[in-house]
Design a protein around this motif. Structure first.
Motif, PDB file in Angstrom:
ATOM      1  N   THR A 318       0.861  -1.183   0.000  1.00  0.00           N
ATOM      2  CA  THR A 318       0.000   0.000   0.000  1.00  0.00           C
ATOM      3  C   THR A 318       0.892   1.226   0.000  1.00  0.00           C
ATOM      4  O   THR A 318       1.706   1.412   0.904  1.00  0.00           O
ATOM      5  N   GLY A 321      -1.929   4.966   0.532  1.00  0.00           N
ATOM      6  CA  GLY A 321      -3.319   4.533   0.627  1.00  0.00           C
ATOM      7  C   GLY A 321      -3.847   3.809  -0.595  1.00  0.00           C
ATOM      8  O   GLY A 321      -5.040   3.491  -0.656  1.00  0.00           O
ATOM      9  N   HIS A 322      -2.974   3.526  -1.571  1.00  0.00           N
ATOM     10  CA  HIS A 322      -3.421   2.907  -2.809  1.00  0.00           C
ATOM     11  C   HIS A 322      -2.491   1.763  -3.219  1.00  0.00           C
ATOM     12  O   HIS A 322      -1.350   1.663  -2.751  1.00  0.00           O
ATOM     13  N   TYR A 350       2.163  -3.567   4.463  1.00  0.00           N
ATOM     14  CA  TYR A 350       1.812  -2.154   4.524  1.00  0.00           C
ATOM     15  C   TYR A 350       2.576  -1.511   5.675  1.00  0.00           C
ATOM     16  O   TYR A 350       3.130  -2.203   6.551  1.00  0.00           O
ATOM     17  N   SER A 353      -1.594   1.566   6.774  1.00  0.00           N
ATOM     18  CA  SER A 353      -3.027   1.376   6.573  1.00  0.00           C
ATOM     19  C   SER A 353      -3.368   0.038   5.927  1.00  0.00           C
ATOM     20  O   SER A 353      -4.042  -0.785   6.511  1.00  0.00           O
ATOM     21  N   GLU A 355      -4.857  -0.283   2.702  1.00  0.00           N
ATOM     22  CA  GLU A 355      -6.086  -0.206   1.906  1.00  0.00           C
ATOM     23  C   GLU A 355      -5.994  -0.979   0.600  1.00  0.00           C
ATOM     24  O   GLU A 355      -7.007  -1.443   0.080  1.00  0.00           O
ATOM     25  N   GLU A 358      -7.283  -4.548   0.890  1.00  0.00           N
ATOM     26  CA  GLU A 358      -8.741  -4.564   1.059  1.00  0.00           C
ATOM     27  C   GLU A 358      -9.454  -4.229  -0.250  1.00  0.00           C
ATOM     28  O   GLU A 358     -10.506  -4.801  -0.564  1.00  0.00           O
ATOM     29  N   MET A 359      -8.887  -3.302  -1.011  1.00  0.00           N
ATOM     30  CA  MET A 359      -9.477  -2.944  -2.300  1.00  0.00           C
ATOM     31  C   MET A 359      -9.481  -4.133  -3.253  1.00  0.00           C
ATOM     32  O   MET A 359     -10.503  -4.430  -3.900  1.00  0.00           O
ATOM     33  N   LYS A 377      -2.770  -9.503   5.623  1.00  0.00           N
ATOM     34  CA  LYS A 377      -2.135  -8.183   5.683  1.00  0.00           C
ATOM     35  C   LYS A 377      -1.028  -8.245   6.737  1.00  0.00           C
ATOM     36  O   LYS A 377      -1.280  -8.649   7.875  1.00  0.00           O
TER      37      LYS A 377
END
Length: 570
Positions: A318, A321-322, A350, A353, A355, A358-359, A377
């Motif tokens: 990550t 955040g992406h 990570y 975060s 994310e 999860e995405m 994670k």
């Protein structure tokens, strides 16, 4: 694991005007799956002196100080012309920086991708770089004409081998190595570490079997008398044999009936480490791994691999955040292919975060994909326990795929041969092992005394067992021998399918022996063992161990025996 000896550097001649500088450490250095045997390592660097002088593969930051001291004893740094990089690694940056300060005149010799990484690592320096794409040569004088062979793989897309036609030495970087530390410079006594070479292959090379085959093809036309490897003893005694083994192991990997596409990108190396551990588990589970580093693969390559695979895994860091752009591209291709009958898995590392993971999971779930394990994670760098968990995730994923692909056939009566083999009985035992913070156990009924002096025994272990990777020479385990009448509960418990990382000893009372392994309090006897040798036998490993200690706890009890009807089942 702490060092039993201080780190040092061996300096030895290995050919005409050629020396090796072996930076040695008896510790693991860092948490990565290929170091799990804890046999130490060497970081091998080489010096070739013709009319000009080149060094090959200076080590990482861990060895920087002692390496530079040894290098100054070997070479006049004012006359150092070239630094050749077999691959770029961030942990080498500190060493390279120190080299540049001592001799700013050096020119780096490397692949295109390594050149880009160097410029990124030293943005304020005007580096001298010569890029080798495969056709160029470098003449050091006195006959030392160097040829360069790019050998890219998903893990090391920038990898480069160097061949010196004068000495007929091939500098192989990651190929043919082993993580083992000792006094032996060459593989003259290779029997003592052949398992280390195989383990190194399984950890690092098996997921890239197609690329290993391509590398073997590239070097096949060279007249090579020695492999100057990046880690471990230099290969000269069994050069031909080890090359053949690499070819056989790679062919066996590639030709497996079921395959998994392992797609990943890695910002700081942590996601790649997770992928490596999962790939080891997939390999143990008997499936072919097609590893794809999405940062360097074409969309066509990703799509072709996904379409041909029976299942797939996606690993992502990550960043801000992406997920990185290459992972978005890969995920788009997966969703475009749209075959949600394929088993999926998601993992990643990570910092703050997570994310991205999860995405990816959400997109796949919305598209109707089934998951082979709960999304993983991991914060920052994975530790021992996490890597063992990843290995078990991979093995479980492989077993799930194999069960899904298996065609059910009517139950056949056992043949006379199978019935006869099934009459070979064994005592019911629980084998427990511990390595660092990793602890596990399994039911064992294929156990037999093997020697009187020293007292020793053999244990047969299926290749996909979680305990298998703890049963290498030097490993410790306890054989718990169960009594008749109290063994049924243990057989039921240890025959079930455990979840990755699940505590094998829940609801059982145990104590700990001096070697750190668990003793079941219900055992009628136990023996503490040290693994001495192991032999690959079909779908099992046969481990020979010597007995260090033991105790008969219940002298009046009778050993439980496992009676079978057929030789095709436990």
């Amino acid at each position: 694991m702490s060092d039993s000896k201080p780190r040092d550097v061996q300096i030895l001649p290995i050919g005409t005007n050629t020396k090796v500088l072996r930076a040695r450490s008896w510790s693991r250095l860092r948490f990565e799956i290929e170091y799990a045997l804890e046999r130490g390592t060497t970081a091998n660097s080489y010096v070739i002196t013709g009319d000009k002088t080149a060094i090959i593969d200076p080590p990482g930051e861990t060895f920087a100080a002692i390496y530079l001291q040894a290098l100054q004893q070997t070479v006049n740094l004012k006359n150092l012309d070239y630094v050749i990089l077999g691959h770029f690694s961030p942990n080498r940056v500190a060493t390279l920086k120190a080299l540049l300060e001592l001799c700013p005149q050096i020119t780096f010799i490397c692949s295109v991708l390594s050149a880009a990484n160097l410029r990124q690592a030293f943005p304020d320096d005007n580096l001298n770089i010569l890029v080798m794409r495969g056709k160029e040569t470098l003449d050091l004088g006195k006959g030392h004409l160097l040829k360069f062979l790019p050998i890219p793989s998903p893990r090391w897309p920038e990898a480069l081998c160097t061949y010196d036609q004068e000495t007929q030495i091939l500098y192989t970087d990651k190929l043919f190595g082993a993580h083992i530390c000792g006094a032996e410079v060459f593989d003259d006594h290779w029997e003592s570490f052949k398992e280390d070479q195989r383990y190194y292959y399984n950890c690092l090379m098996a997921p890239h079997a197609v690329h290993v085959e391509a590398a073997l093809e590239k070097i096949s036309d060279l007249q090579v008398r020695m492999y100057a490897v990046g880690h471990g003893p230099l290969v000269r005694t069994r050069l031909i044999e080890l090359t053949q083994f690499y070819a056989e192991w790679s062919l066996a990997q590639k030709n497996r009936e079921i395959s998994v596409a392992l797609l990943y990108a890695s910002a700081y190396g942590n996601t790649a480490t997770l992928a490596q551990a999962i790939a080891l588990g997939l390999t143990k589970g008997g499936v072919a791994v097609k590893s794809i580093n999405c940062e360097f693969a074409t969309p066509e390559e990703i799509q072709s691999t996904i379409e041909q695979a029976d299942g797939f895994l996606i690993g992502s860091p990550t960043i801000g955040g992406h997920a990185p752009t290459p992972i978005h591209t890969a995920l788009g291709i997966v969703l475009k292919v749209g075959d949600n009958n394929k088993l999926a898995g998601v993992f990643g590392s990570y910092g703050w975060s997570g994310e991205a993971v999860e995405m990816i999971e959400g997109k796949l779930r919305d598209a109707g994909y089934r998951f082979g394990f709960e999304t993983l994670k991991v914060k920052f760098k994975p530790d021992d326990v996490t890597l063992k968990y990843c290995e078990e995730l991979g093995t479980d994923f492989a077993q799930t795929l194999k069960k899904a692909k298996k065609v059910r056939v009517p139950q056949q009566a056992a043949t006379p041969v199978e019935q006869a083999v099934g009459r070979i009985v064994g005592s019911v035992c629980v084998i427990t092992a511990k390595h660092g913070e990793v602890s596990t156990g399994m039911l064992g009924t294929w156990v037999s005394q093997a020697t009187f002096n020293p007292p020793g025994l053999t244990v047969a272990i299926a290749k996909e067992r979680a305990i298998e990777s703890l049963m290498y020479p030097g490993g410790k385990f306890v054989l718990n021998i169960l009594p008749e009448g109290e063994h049924s509960e243990y057989m039921k418990h240890f025959r079930k399918n455990f979840q990755p990382g699940e505590d094998r000893f829940t609801n059982f009372s145990t104590t700990q022996t001096q070697n750190g392994c668990a003793v079941l309090n219900d055992a009628l006897a136990y023996v503490e063992c040290s693994v001495n040798q192991r032999l690959e036998c079909g779908d099992h490993w046969v481990v020979y161990a010597t007995v260090d200690d033991g105790k008969l706890v219940k002298p009046d009890d009778i050993t439980a025996i496992n009676h079978r009807k057929t030789g095709t089942h436990y």
